[in-house]
Motif scaffolding. Structure first.
Motif, PDB file in Angstrom:
ATOM      1  N   GLU A   1       0.818  -1.209   0.000  1.00  0.00           N
ATOM      2  CA  GLU A   1       0.000   0.000   0.000  1.00  0.00           C
ATOM      3  C   GLU A   1       0.853   1.261   0.000  1.00  0.00           C
ATOM      4  OE1 GLU A   1      -2.608  -0.350   3.319  1.00  0.00           O
ATOM      5  OE2 GLU A   1      -3.741  -2.031   2.458  1.00  0.00           O
ATOM      6  N   ARG A   2       2.079   1.171   0.528  1.00  0.00           N
ATOM      7  CA  ARG A   2       2.982   2.314   0.504  1.00  0.00           C
ATOM      8  C   ARG A   2       3.680   2.458  -0.845  1.00  0.00           C
ATOM      9  NH1 ARG A   2       5.520   0.201   5.245  1.00  0.00           N
ATOM     10  NH2 ARG A   2       7.561   0.549   4.268  1.00  0.00           N
ATOM     11  N   GLY A   3       3.316   1.614  -1.802  1.00  0.00           N
ATOM     12  CA  GLY A   3       3.893   1.702  -3.131  1.00  0.00           C
ATOM     13  C   GLY A   3       5.137   0.862  -3.334  1.00  0.00           C
ATOM     14  N   ILE A   4       5.482   0.044  -2.354  1.00  0.00           N
ATOM     15  CA  ILE A   4       6.658  -0.828  -2.464  1.00  0.00           C
ATOM     16  C   ILE A   4       6.157  -2.228  -2.805  1.00  0.00           C
ATOM     17  CG2 ILE A   4       8.689  -1.745  -1.273  1.00  0.00           C
ATOM     18  CD1 ILE A   4       8.509   0.710   0.592  1.00  0.00           C
ATOM     19  N   VAL A   5       6.175  -2.533  -4.103  1.00  0.00           N
ATOM     20  CA  VAL A   5       5.653  -3.815  -4.580  1.00  0.00           C
ATOM     21  C   VAL A   5       6.829  -4.720  -4.933  1.00  0.00           C
ATOM     22  CG1 VAL A   5       4.169  -4.979  -6.245  1.00  0.00           C
ATOM     23  CG2 VAL A   5       3.599  -2.655  -5.472  1.00  0.00           C
ATOM     24  N   PRO A   6       7.076  -5.765  -4.161  1.00  0.00           N
ATOM     25  CA  PRO A   6       8.218  -6.630  -4.453  1.00  0.00           C
ATOM     26  C   PRO A   6       8.052  -7.376  -5.775  1.00  0.00           C
ATOM     27  CG  PRO A   6       7.353  -6.998  -2.229  1.00  0.00           C
ATOM     28  CD  PRO A   6       6.343  -6.176  -2.965  1.00  0.00           C
ATOM     29  N   LYS A   7       9.161  -7.648  -6.409  1.00  0.00           N
ATOM     30  CA  LYS A   7       9.133  -8.541  -7.568  1.00  0.00           C
ATOM     31  C   LYS A   7       8.931  -9.981  -7.106  1.00  0.00           C
ATOM     32  CE  LYS A   7      11.630  -7.952 -11.340  1.00  0.00           C
ATOM     33  NZ  LYS A   7      12.774  -7.887 -12.300  1.00  0.00           N
ATOM     34  N   MET A   8       9.476 -10.300  -5.930  1.00  0.00           N
ATOM     35  CA  MET A   8       9.310 -11.645  -5.383  1.00  0.00           C
ATOM     36  C   MET A   8       9.320 -11.600  -3.869  1.00  0.00           C
ATOM     37  SD  MET A   8      13.072 -13.397  -5.997  1.00  0.00           S
ATOM     38  CE  MET A   8      13.138 -12.982  -7.728  1.00  0.00           C
ATOM     39  N   LEU A   9       8.783 -12.658  -3.272  1.00  0.00           N
ATOM     40  CA  LEU A   9       8.781 -12.852  -1.822  1.00  0.00           C
ATOM     41  C   LEU A   9       9.388 -14.211  -1.536  1.00  0.00           C
ATOM     42  CD1 LEU A   9       7.662 -12.338   1.172  1.00  0.00           C
ATOM     43  CD2 LEU A   9       5.727 -13.727   0.432  1.00  0.00           C
ATOM     44  N   TYR A  10      10.379 -14.234  -0.652  1.00  0.00           N
ATOM     45  CA  TYR A  10      10.996 -15.500  -0.234  1.00  0.00           C
ATOM     46  C   TYR A  10      10.450 -15.888   1.133  1.00  0.00           C
ATOM     47  CZ  TYR A  10      14.570 -18.736   1.480  1.00  0.00           C
ATOM     48  OH  TYR A  10      15.220 -19.827   2.004  1.00  0.00           O
ATOM     49  N   THR A  11       9.964 -17.135   1.253  1.00  0.00           N
ATOM     50  CA  THR A  11       9.376 -17.587   2.504  1.00  0.00           C
ATOM     51  C   THR A  11       9.714 -19.048   2.749  1.00  0.00           C
ATOM     52  OG1 THR A  11       7.296 -17.877   3.735  1.00  0.00           O
ATOM     53  CG2 THR A  11       7.184 -18.114   1.352  1.00  0.00           C
ATOM     54  N   ILE A  12       9.858 -19.400   4.017  1.00  0.00           N
ATOM     55  CA  ILE A  12      10.021 -20.791   4.453  1.00  0.00           C
ATOM     56  C   ILE A  12       8.798 -21.096   5.319  1.00  0.00           C
ATOM     57  CG2 ILE A  12      11.546 -22.467   5.573  1.00  0.00           C
ATOM     58  CD1 ILE A  12      13.811 -20.383   5.294  1.00  0.00           C
ATOM     59  N   PRO A  13       7.727 -21.640   4.760  1.00  0.00           N
ATOM     60  CA  PRO A  13       6.466 -21.727   5.509  1.00  0.00           C
ATOM     61  C   PRO A  13       6.483 -22.700   6.679  1.00  0.00           C
ATOM     62  CG  PRO A  13       6.080 -21.826   3.132  1.00  0.00           C
ATOM     63  CD  PRO A  13       7.546 -22.005   3.343  1.00  0.00           C
ATOM     64  N   GLU A  14       7.302 -23.760   6.609  1.00  0.00           N
ATOM     65  CA  GLU A  14       7.299 -24.762   7.673  1.00  0.00           C
ATOM     66  C   GLU A  14       8.614 -24.754   8.445  1.00  0.00           C
ATOM     67  OE1 GLU A  14       4.372 -25.920   4.697  1.00  0.00           O
ATOM     68  OE2 GLU A  14       6.556 -25.908   4.446  1.00  0.00           O
ATOM     69  N   TYR A  15       8.497 -24.646   9.782  1.00  0.00           N
ATOM     70  CA  TYR A  15       9.639 -24.830  10.683  1.00  0.00           C
ATOM     71  C   TYR A  15      10.811 -23.979  10.210  1.00  0.00           C
ATOM     72  CZ  TYR A  15       6.517 -28.823  10.675  1.00  0.00           C
ATOM     73  OH  TYR A  15       5.388 -29.607  10.638  1.00  0.00           O
ATOM     74  N   GLN A  16      10.514 -22.715  10.095  1.00  0.00           N
ATOM     75  CA  GLN A  16      11.369 -21.757   9.403  1.00  0.00           C
ATOM     76  C   GLN A  16      12.775 -21.684   9.982  1.00  0.00           C
ATOM     77  OE1 GLN A  16      12.142 -18.183  10.402  1.00  0.00           O
ATOM     78  NE2 GLN A  16      12.079 -17.076   8.475  1.00  0.00           N
ATOM     79  N   ASN A  17      13.720 -21.449   9.118  1.00  0.00           N
ATOM     80  CA  ASN A  17      15.104 -21.168   9.495  1.00  0.00           C
ATOM     81  C   ASN A  17      15.287 -19.655   9.482  1.00  0.00           C
ATOM     82  OD1 ASN A  17      17.876 -20.986   9.767  1.00  0.00           O
ATOM     83  ND2 ASN A  17      18.363 -22.046   7.853  1.00  0.00           N
TER      84      ASN A  17
END
Length: 421
Positions: A178-194
């Motif tokens: 909403e602040r105008g910062i739209v990532p090209k990609m998002l990196y996530t570790i959904p399970e038991y994150q490191n």
């Protein structure tokens, strides 16, 4: 006697030689040696080692591997010992596609799957293929330090998205957009994150996919620990729910053995195709012998029993770590209690954990300070503990030593620092 093996604190900075540092590429400025320091402890002796995410060596399926290697060398040397296609040996890709269909209920279509040399290879290929200098990448805060360094090599702008006990804060990501910062990609570790050990809950998974689809943000889903849950609970992967907007990257380093250095990337075909081109210009191909080992292990039906052994062992060690932290860590320290994976994430208010790592190493305990896991605003009072390789008696003794080191550090800290939240 204290061990003379390398430690993660002293190995953080590279050696400075006679002037060659001035010839390095500008993008290396600020690079550190945290990963080098962690890996240096892989075979350290005389240390209670809570540092790297090392699988337990006693779980390596050596007997099964011996039979597979003998068979490959006698019947398949022309393939197993040769160069491989950049996207992977066709039969290995088929075996992994079958595995994903069984595990995820979703099968990659033709062109939607390639073989990588583990998870960090996938991160590098993605960054090389998709990022121009100044592009925005969103990552969990904190996140896997190898991903942070892998992305930063290609000069994006990283934005950290906070986490809580339910995983990535999707509302915070929406506020960023909403602040105008739209990532090209998002990196996530959904399970038991490191490094946090946290898991993204079901409601947020749906919201994350919807948000990223609406803004054409590619989700990079790292499933390194997905199969290592301690209990009978498993949420749908992001990729199985939304293969149009998710690129899943996985590794066999945690569930098979890390020496094979093998993983996969599954997602939109046009992205996978470019990753294959990028691989041609990096390591050209993943090792054929490792590919055929994984393939035969999967085809032989050995993985389910292997995973059961791993889950049982790591559950016992994770529960022992939680009990030891409760018993020995002085308040106001706090920590996560993961339900799978390898890690617990500890906060020690008022203590710089880089300094604490040095003090702990003096009593033969190793852990990783938390600051390199932050993409933008490093916080220095966190540390990551890995319980995956530690024996049960070592866990209690190591945390007891760590607790004493924390006590000493807090007593030695200036009053103003000691009360920092």
């Amino acid at each position: 006697m204290p061990s003379t093996d390398p430690d993660p604190a002293s190995a953080l900075a590279p050696n400075v030689s006679s002037g060659w540092g001035t010839r390095l590429a500008k993008r290396t400025a600020g690079s550190d040696g945290f990963l080098t320091g962690i890996l240096a402890l892989a075979n350290a002796h005389g240390v209670i080692n809570f540092s790297g995410g090392f699988p337990a060596p006693e779980l390596f399926p050596t007997e099964t591997l011996g039979a597979i290697v003998d068979d490959l060398l006698s019947t398949d040397a022309a393939v197993a010992l040769q160069y491989a296609p950049s996207d992977g040996i066709a039969s290995t890709r088929e075996a992994i596609a079958d595995y994903l269909q069984s595990a995820e209920g979703q099968r990659p279509a033709t062109g939607e799957l390639m073989i990588t040399s583990g998870g960090i290879d996938a991160v590098t290929l993605i960054a090389k293929s998709m990022l121009d200098p100044g592009d925005v990448v969103a990552v969990e805060e904190p996140t896997y330090l190898g991903a942070v360094s892998g992305f930063l090599s290609f000069e994006p702008v990283l934005h950290g998205v906070p986490m809580d006990e339910h995983g990535l804060d999707v509302d915070a990501l929406a506020a960023l957009i909403e602040r105008g910062i739209v990532p090209k990609m998002l990196y996530t570790i959904p399970e038991y994150q490191n490094p946090s050990g946290l898991t993204l809950n079901a409601v947020r998974r749906t919201a994350l996919v919807e948000l990223c689809r609406a803004h054409r943000i590619l989700i990079i889903e790292d499933v390194a620990y997905r199969e290592l849950g301690f209990y009978d609970e498993k949420l749908p992967s992001l990729w199985s729910s939304a293969p149009d907007v998710v690129l899943q990257i996985g590794t066999f380093s945690k569930t098979f053995f890390p020496g094979v250095r093998l993983g996969w990337a599954a997602g939109p075909a046009e992205i996978v195709a470019q990753l294959v081109v990028a691989k041609q210009n990096s390591d050209q191909c993943s090792g054929a012998l490792g590919q055929r080992l994984v393939e035969q292990f999967l085809r032989g039906g050995h993985l389910p029993a292997q995973l059961e052994r791993e889950r049982a062992l790591y559950r016992g060690r994770g529960e022992a770590m939680a009990a030891a932290l409760e018993r020995h860590l002085p308040r106001p320290a706090t920590w996560t209690v993961p339900r799978g994976g390898f890690f617990s994430w500890v906060r020690v208010p008022g203590v710089d954990t880089v300094d604490l790592a040095v003090a702990a190493r003096a009593v033969d305990v190793a852990f990783v300070p938390g600051s390199p896991f932050f993409a933008r605003s490093a916080q220095h009072d966190y540390l990551r503990l890995s319980f995956s390789r530690a024996q049960l008696p070592e866990i209690d003794e190591g945390i007891a030593r760590l607790g004493r080191a924390i006590d000493h550090a807090r007593r030695s800290a200036p009053a103003s620092q000691e009360t920092t939240a």
